[in-house]
Design an enzyme around this catalytic site. Structure first.
Site, PDB file in Angstrom:
ATOM      1  N   CYS A  57       0.748  -1.165   0.040  1.00 37.46           N
ATOM      2  CA  CYS A  57       0.055   0.011  -0.066  1.00 37.46           C
ATOM      3  C   CYS A  57       0.759   1.470   0.055  1.00 37.46           C
ATOM      4  O   CYS A  57       0.290   2.302  -0.092  1.00 37.46           O
ATOM      5  CB  CYS A  57      -0.905  -0.074   1.089  1.00 37.46           C
ATOM      6  SG  CYS A  57      -2.487  -1.253   1.197  1.00 37.46           S
ATOM      7  N   SER A  58       2.082   1.010   0.339  1.00 36.02           N
ATOM      8  CA  SER A  58       3.052   2.487   0.129  1.00 36.02           C
ATOM      9  C   SER A  58       3.648   2.393  -1.034  1.00 36.02           C
ATOM     10  O   SER A  58       4.375   3.421  -1.180  1.00 36.02           O
ATOM     11  CB  SER A  58       4.126   2.287   1.137  1.00 36.02           C
ATOM     12  OG  SER A  58       3.434   2.190   2.651  1.00 36.02           O
TER      13      SER A  58
END
Length: 374
Positions: free
Chosen positions: A156-157
């Site tokens: 998700c980063s």
């Protein structure tokens, strides 16, 4: 040293929507089928019965009202419960590249640039359609961009890590510009038969064009600083991979081959990590809470964002200071913070400062401090 800047953004949104009501009806139909098929084992205590989901449960747990998906028919079929995507030939554009192409084209148009102005493509996403050739190189080819391209996965980063990589290359002078694209087909790695998470994800693709500030043709966001950090955890995990068939029972329908998370531990451990990370980044750059006009956070859960926003600002964020889009898009992994940035940044004034932050599996967290010019 050159100053990197975000000069254009783009968002590809699928045309199919699944509302919470549709999702609950499908899930509860699946529950009826499962409980009927396993009635004897459930009665004997060998298997637990599955519980129904509800719209109230979903909204309270996440703040999500709906999600966009590439294919809703398969997801909503209680006998299938996953997207049904056409097998494409190797001579056709992959689905992920096609989504990214749409978002990238919009980002270039917003910046007033063409593919000839781009030196590099970074495809940063939580899951990649294949191991090789890199999806980024396919996107580069579809856009007819010279230079180079590579894939990046930090779950998700991925978007903020991709922005840092592009910004660092621009600062050093090795490139003049880069497209960072985040095509996320999250519906394909979600276990739609799991009540605890069946509502979480949606599909989307985002793109940002990052250039030397001196090359911007309109208003832009100077990337003042980036900061990334990781700390290993098993609490968000997907065990699928190319070694799957080489292990006993490797190709069976196993729960761990889809998205898994220990939600309570994630909430407890990630929130302080993110809050501390942002506080440290702001302190390094002498940016105070009162300096921030907007925070664009990873769109995983409304409660998480509300907590982080309050920690960062030292008070409850006012309307518009911490925009959420997950009520419409759900969690779109790395693309979430970039959707929020793309949709809620044009109204900022010259000199306004904001912060983009994404966080998730790894654990990983990335933050980007930006300043509006023009």
């Amino acid at each position: 040293m050159y100053t990197p800047a975000i000069t254009g953004t783009g968002v590809f949104t699928p045309d199919q929507v699944i509302t919470n009501a549709e999702l609950v009806a499908s899930f509860n139909a699946y529950v009826d089928i499962y409980n009927a098929e396993n009635a004897a084992q459930i009665a004997a205590g060998a298997l637990p019965a599955k519980d129904y989901s509800s719209e109230e449960f979903i909204l309270k747990a996440s703040g999500i009202n709906q999600r966009y998906v590439i294919d809703k028919e398969g997801i909503l079929d209680p006998n299938v419960m996953h997207p049904l995507l056409r097998q494409r030939s190797d001579d056709e554009p992959s689905l992920m590249a096609e989504m990214a192409l749409d978002a990238a084209t919009k980002a270039l148009e917003a910046a007033g640039k063409t593919a000839a102005d781009v030196d590099a493509v970074i495809c940063a996403a939580s899951n990649l359609e294949r191991a090789y050739p890199a999806v980024a190189i396919e996107i580069q080819n579809l856009l007819q961009i010279n230079g180079f391209a590579f894939d990046m996965n930090v779950a998700c980063s991925s978007a903020t890590f991709g922005i840092q990589a592009a910004a660092d290359m621009i600062r050093s002078g090795s490139i003049r510009s880069a497209l960072v694209v985040n095509p996320e087909i999250c519906s394909a790695h979600l276990e739609w038969r799991d009540r605890d998470c069946h509502f979480i994800f949606g599909d989307v693709a985002t793109a940002v064009l990052i250039e030397r500030a001196e090359d911007a043709t309109g208003s832009y966001f100077e990337i003042r600083s980036t900061r990334c950090a990781t700390d290993f955890s098993n609490n968000i995990r997907n065990n699928n991979g190319f070694l799957r068939r080489s292990r006993p029972d490797g190709v069976a329908d196993r729960r761990d081959m889809q998205f898994m998370q220990n939600g309570r531990k994630v909430f407890k451990e990630v929130l302080p990590m993110v809050a501390d990370h942002i506080a440290g980044h702001m302190a390094e750059e002498t940016v105070h809470a009162d300096d921030l006009k907007r925070i664009w956070l990873h769109q995983a859960n409304k409660s998480m964002n509300d907590f982080i926003g309050k920690k960062v600002l030292g008070r409850t964020p006012e309307e518009g200071e911490q925009p959420n889009i997950l009520q419409d898009y759900a969690n779109t992994s790395s693309a979430g913070s970039m959707i929020a940035f793309s949709k809620y940044s044009d109204d900022l004034n010259d000199g306004d400062v904001g912060l983009i932050c994404s966080f998730g599996a790894g654990y990983s967290v990335g933050s980007v401090i930006v300043e509006k010019h023009g």
